[in-house]
Design a protein around this motif. Structure first.
Motif, mmCIF file in Angstrom:
data_model
loop_
_atom_site.group_PDB
_atom_site.id
_atom_site.type_symbol
_atom_site.label_atom_id
_atom_site.label_comp_id
_atom_site.label_asym_id
_atom_site.label_seq_id
_atom_site.Cartn_x
_atom_site.Cartn_y
_atom_site.Cartn_z
ATOM 1 N N PRO A 23 -30.998 13.334 -63.596
ATOM 2 C CA PRO A 23 -29.571 13.555 -63.839
ATOM 3 C C PRO A 23 -28.803 13.998 -62.600
ATOM 4 N N GLU A 24 -29.451 14.828 -61.757
ATOM 5 C CA GLU A 24 -28.730 15.339 -60.585
ATOM 6 C C GLU A 24 -28.383 14.221 -59.610
ATOM 7 N N GLY A 25 -29.338 13.301 -59.382
ATOM 8 C CA GLY A 25 -29.113 12.236 -58.414
ATOM 9 C C GLY A 25 -28.195 11.141 -58.903
ATOM 10 N N THR A 26 -27.884 11.131 -60.191
ATOM 11 C CA THR A 26 -27.052 10.066 -60.746
ATOM 12 C C THR A 26 -25.742 10.585 -61.327
ATOM 13 N N ALA A 27 -25.467 11.848 -61.154
ATOM 14 C CA ALA A 27 -24.260 12.444 -61.737
ATOM 15 C C ALA A 27 -23.001 11.732 -61.225
ATOM 16 N N GLY A 28 -22.127 11.383 -62.139
ATOM 17 C CA GLY A 28 -20.852 10.781 -61.771
ATOM 18 C C GLY A 28 -20.894 9.289 -61.517
ATOM 19 N N LEU A 29 -22.086 8.677 -61.539
ATOM 20 C CA LEU A 29 -22.180 7.242 -61.284
ATOM 21 C C LEU A 29 -21.881 6.449 -62.558
ATOM 22 N N PRO A 30 -21.308 5.253 -62.430
ATOM 23 C CA PRO A 30 -21.150 4.396 -63.613
ATOM 24 C C PRO A 30 -22.522 4.059 -64.195
ATOM 25 N N GLU A 31 -22.580 3.908 -65.493
ATOM 26 C CA GLU A 31 -23.858 3.718 -66.167
ATOM 27 C C GLU A 31 -24.050 2.274 -66.633
ATOM 28 N N VAL A 32 -25.294 1.807 -66.532
ATOM 29 C CA VAL A 32 -25.700 0.539 -67.133
ATOM 30 C C VAL A 32 -27.029 0.773 -67.838
ATOM 31 N N GLU A 33 -27.288 0.008 -68.883
ATOM 32 C CA GLU A 33 -28.573 0.121 -69.566
ATOM 33 C C GLU A 33 -29.693 -0.421 -68.677
ATOM 34 N N ALA A 34 -30.871 0.178 -68.795
ATOM 35 C CA ALA A 34 -32.011 -0.289 -68.015
ATOM 36 C C ALA A 34 -32.385 -1.727 -68.367
ATOM 37 N N THR A 35 -32.019 -2.166 -69.578
ATOM 38 C CA THR A 35 -32.305 -3.533 -69.990
ATOM 39 C C THR A 35 -31.262 -4.534 -69.503
ATOM 40 N N ALA A 36 -30.184 -4.044 -68.882
ATOM 41 C CA ALA A 36 -29.152 -4.937 -68.353
ATOM 42 C C ALA A 36 -29.712 -5.736 -67.179
ATOM 43 N N THR A 37 -29.048 -6.832 -66.849
ATOM 44 C CA THR A 37 -29.469 -7.634 -65.702
ATOM 45 C C THR A 37 -28.849 -7.103 -64.420
ATOM 46 N N LEU A 38 -29.417 -7.530 -63.297
ATOM 47 C CA LEU A 38 -28.845 -7.131 -62.012
ATOM 48 C C LEU A 38 -27.438 -7.695 -61.834
ATOM 49 N N ARG A 39 -27.171 -8.826 -62.451
ATOM 50 C CA ARG A 39 -25.815 -9.371 -62.382
ATOM 51 C C ARG A 39 -24.830 -8.430 -63.078
ATOM 52 N N GLU A 40 -25.237 -7.882 -64.221
ATOM 53 C CA GLU A 40 -24.376 -6.929 -64.926
ATOM 54 C C GLU A 40 -24.223 -5.638 -64.120
ATOM 55 N N ALA A 41 -25.301 -5.218 -63.459
ATOM 56 C CA ALA A 41 -25.213 -4.019 -62.616
ATOM 57 C C ALA A 41 -24.270 -4.241 -61.444
ATOM 58 N N LEU A 42 -24.357 -5.429 -60.831
ATOM 59 C CA LEU A 42 -23.462 -5.742 -59.722
ATOM 60 C C LEU A 42 -22.012 -5.790 -60.196
ATOM 61 N N ASP A 43 -21.779 -6.344 -61.371
ATOM 62 C CA ASP A 43 -20.424 -6.354 -61.930
ATOM 63 C C ASP A 43 -19.894 -4.932 -62.094
ATOM 64 N N ALA A 44 -20.761 -4.017 -62.551
ATOM 65 C CA ALA A 44 -20.343 -2.622 -62.724
ATOM 66 C C ALA A 44 -20.007 -1.976 -61.384
ATOM 67 N N MET A 45 -20.787 -2.293 -60.347
ATOM 68 C CA MET A 45 -20.495 -1.752 -59.019
ATOM 69 C C MET A 45 -19.138 -2.229 -58.519
ATOM 70 N N VAL A 46 -18.891 -3.537 -58.680
ATOM 71 C CA VAL A 46 -17.612 -4.094 -58.226
ATOM 72 C C VAL A 46 -16.454 -3.478 -58.998
ATOM 73 N N ALA A 47 -16.614 -3.349 -60.315
ATOM 74 C CA ALA A 47 -15.537 -2.819 -61.157
ATOM 75 C C ALA A 47 -15.184 -1.380 -60.809
ATOM 76 N N HIS A 48 -16.187 -0.603 -60.368
ATOM 77 C CA HIS A 48 -15.953 0.811 -60.080
ATOM 78 C C HIS A 48 -15.846 1.103 -58.583
ATOM 79 N N GLY A 49 -15.942 0.065 -57.761
ATOM 80 C CA GLY A 49 -15.801 0.275 -56.328
ATOM 81 C C GLY A 49 -16.880 1.155 -55.735
ATOM 82 N N THR A 50 -18.120 0.970 -56.182
ATOM 83 C CA THR A 50 -19.229 1.791 -55.708
ATOM 84 C C THR A 50 -20.420 0.900 -55.398
ATOM 85 N N GLU A 51 -21.369 1.417 -54.615
ATOM 86 C CA GLU A 51 -22.582 0.678 -54.311
ATOM 87 C C GLU A 51 -23.787 1.254 -55.042
#
Length: 334
Positions: free
Chosen positions: A272-300
């Motif tokens: 929890p400490e290392g991921t606090a404040g980051l946008p969340e995706v399910e572990a079952t999501a695809t990397l494409r969905e994770a990349l979409d979340a990064m783009v949408a939130h302006g984060t890497e």
């Protein structure tokens, strides 16, 4: 009728050909293909290439001109067509529900023909409606006109599964639905297939859908000639020729991201400490969905969540995963 010990049976096509009178070239020309038991194989190709004709010959809605079809140990061309079709599930884009029958009656059509008892049919209807995400108490007495397109498509899948067939044939089953409903149906169907492991031939013209759903993909050209038959990752990373490469398009790397889950690519746990404040995706999501979340939130970085467990996934992790997948993709035919 068919051996069905592990959910599905092997399908073998040998020199399967369909010629129509008055046509100079065959609609399907000497197709040979093995579909392993329990796998979902997608036929993909442009309109008119013969993919639906090939599929319909398997349950003899179209009679082959020549060739051989085997399901398990059975020679399909020696069977009575009606007997064959009662043991092969069939789902089409137009759904084909009987408008004058209730949902329960629609789902129970084949079991009734097979002589199941009323109690057994009722239990199976309730089981299947629940399996496709429809509450039996709410839906079994409705009529098709009272359902949305997506709900009708779910009933179509339930009806195809009613007699527990080892083989299912699906012809553009989600093509008539809107994009959001279509994605939801695809996800639900993948969940079902992971549980049931039927042997499925699925026809589509949408390569994105083929990648998402298929254990293997047969890319067809005119006359159902097979340009390439392989695992999705192999086709994306090593297209057989310019025709296949053209069908894939220019976004092959992005398409490969849809084949890898966040769980498969995550780094060591950050908690929890290392991921606090980051946008969340399910572990079952695809990397494409994770990349979409990064783009949408302006984060890497995003937080991969599985129950109470959280891990950090970075843009560099995605790059490393896609490069590793390109190197490690299994050989053709594996």
């Amino acid at each position: 009728m068919f051996e069905n010990s592990d959910g599905g049976v092997r399908i073998e096509l040998r020199e399967l050909t369909k010629r129509y009178p008055g046509q100079a070239t065959p609609a399907v020309d000497a197709v040979s293909l093995d579909v392993p038991a329990g796998e979902l194989v997608v036929f993909v190709g442009p309109s008119g290439c013969g993919k639906t004709t090939t599929m319909k010959m398997i349950n003899r809605l179209i009679e082959p001109t020549s060739g051989e079809i085997r399901i398990g140990d059975e020679d399909v061309l020696r069977m009575r067509p009606d007997d064959l079709r009662r043991h092969v599930g069939y789902v089409i884009q137009q759904i084909g529900l009987f408008p004058h029958l209730t949902i329960a009656q629609n789902v129970g059509v084949v079991p009734k023909l097979l002589g199941w008892s009323k109690a057994k049919i009722n239990d199976r209807v309730d089981e299947l409606l629940g399996l496709v995400g429809l509450d039996a108490a709410d839906f079994r007495s409705r009529y098709p006109r009272q359902l949305s397109g997506g709900q009708q498509q779910r009933v179509g899948v339930a009806r195809a599964l009613a007699a527990d067939p080892p083989v299912m044939l699906m012809d553009e089953p989600f093509g008539a639905t809107d994009p959001i409903t279509r994605e939801h149906l695809q996800n639900e169907f993948l969940r079902l297939q992971r549980e049931l492991r039927k042997t499925i031939i699925f026809v589509t013209h949408d390569f994105e859908e083929a990648i998402k759903l298929g254990d293997r993909i047969a890319v067809l050209r005119d006359g159902s000639h097979i340009a390439q038959y392989d695992r999705p990752a192999r086709i994306l990373s090593a297209p057989a020729d310019d025709y296949v490469a053209g069908f894939i398009g220019t976004a092959g790397t992005l398409k490969r991201l849809a084949l890898i889950t966040v769980e498969e690519a995550r780094t060591a746990g950050d908690g929890p400490e290392g991921t606090a404040g980051l946008p969340e995706v399910e572990a079952t999501a695809t990397l494409r969905e994770a990349l979409d979340a990064m783009v949408a939130h302006g984060t890497e970085e995003v937080a991969a969540v599985s129950g109470d467990v959280r891990h950090r996934l970075t843009y560099q992790d995605i790059c490393q995963a896609i490069n590793s997948e390109s190197r490690e993709v299994e050989p053709s035919g594996g």
